[in-house]
Design a protein around this motif. Structure first.
Motif, mmCIF file in Angstrom:
data_model
loop_
_atom_site.group_PDB
_atom_site.id
_atom_site.type_symbol
_atom_site.label_atom_id
_atom_site.label_comp_id
_atom_site.label_asym_id
_atom_site.label_seq_id
_atom_site.Cartn_x
_atom_site.Cartn_y
_atom_site.Cartn_z
ATOM 1 N N ASP A 61 0.815 -1.222 0.000
ATOM 2 C CA ASP A 61 0.000 0.000 0.000
ATOM 3 C C ASP A 61 0.847 1.270 0.000
ATOM 4 O OD1 ASP A 61 -2.359 -1.417 -0.081
ATOM 5 O OD2 ASP A 61 -2.598 -1.446 2.093
ATOM 6 N N THR A 62 2.111 1.159 0.398
ATOM 7 C CA THR A 62 2.973 2.341 0.456
ATOM 8 C C THR A 62 3.783 2.536 -0.821
ATOM 9 O OG1 THR A 62 4.861 1.179 1.431
ATOM 10 C CG2 THR A 62 3.184 2.064 2.961
ATOM 11 N N GLU A 63 3.686 1.596 -1.729
ATOM 12 C CA GLU A 63 4.463 1.670 -2.966
ATOM 13 C C GLU A 63 3.705 2.422 -4.054
ATOM 14 O OE1 GLU A 63 7.649 0.596 -3.257
ATOM 15 O OE2 GLU A 63 7.495 0.117 -1.125
ATOM 16 N N ALA A 64 4.454 3.068 -4.897
ATOM 17 C CA ALA A 64 3.875 3.812 -6.017
ATOM 18 C C ALA A 64 3.678 2.849 -7.193
ATOM 19 C CB ALA A 64 4.783 4.966 -6.421
ATOM 20 N N LEU A 65 2.537 2.200 -7.191
ATOM 21 C CA LEU A 65 2.218 1.239 -8.244
ATOM 22 C C LEU A 65 0.970 1.683 -8.991
ATOM 23 C CD1 LEU A 65 2.569 -2.058 -6.183
ATOM 24 C CD2 LEU A 65 4.184 -1.221 -7.874
ATOM 25 N N SER A 66 0.863 1.226 -10.206
ATOM 26 C CA SER A 66 -0.378 1.482 -10.935
ATOM 27 C C SER A 66 -1.491 0.692 -10.264
ATOM 28 C CB SER A 66 -0.243 1.058 -12.395
ATOM 29 O OG SER A 66 -0.164 -0.350 -12.490
ATOM 30 N N SER A 67 -2.704 1.111 -10.489
ATOM 31 C CA SER A 67 -3.860 0.418 -9.904
ATOM 32 C C SER A 67 -3.906 -1.036 -10.335
ATOM 33 C CB SER A 67 -5.162 1.100 -10.313
ATOM 34 O OG SER A 67 -5.203 2.402 -9.817
ATOM 35 N N HIS A 74 -1.101 -3.008 -8.587
ATOM 36 C CA HIS A 74 -1.466 -3.197 -7.176
ATOM 37 C C HIS A 74 -2.541 -4.279 -7.049
ATOM 38 C CE1 HIS A 74 -3.309 -2.389 -3.270
ATOM 39 N NE2 HIS A 74 -2.137 -1.870 -2.926
#
Length: 87
Positions: free
Chosen positions: A30-36, A39
């Protein structure tokens, strides 16, 4: 005679440990910058693995601890006495 029980208990511990590791992974995800979509994919894969681990652990624990608490203690106690007598 305790060897299969010890192996099963060890397996259950490994599966529950992996289950916990995945839970920590999901929290950090949840803290990572991932695309929807990334994720969602990773979350689905992780939860699917957790479900498989839960089923394996539950099935093994049900077999390991079958019967009453007293019956399990009596059985293990008897095996211990047999082992001690044979030493």
């Amino acid at each position: 005679m305790m060897e299969p029980h010890a192996v099963t208990a060890d397996d259950i511990g490994e599966w529950l440990g992996e289950h916990h590791d995945i839970a920590v992974f999901l929290e950090r995800l949840d803290t990572e910058a991932l695309s929807s979509s990334d994720h969602a994919t990773l979350t689905a894969l992780a939860r699917n693995r957790q479900e498989k681990l839960e089923k394996k652990a539950h099935t093994a624990a049900t077999r390991l601890f079958a019967g009453s608490d007293r019956a399990l203690l009596d059985r293990w106690g008897t095996w211990w006495q047999v082992w001690q007598a044979g030493r």
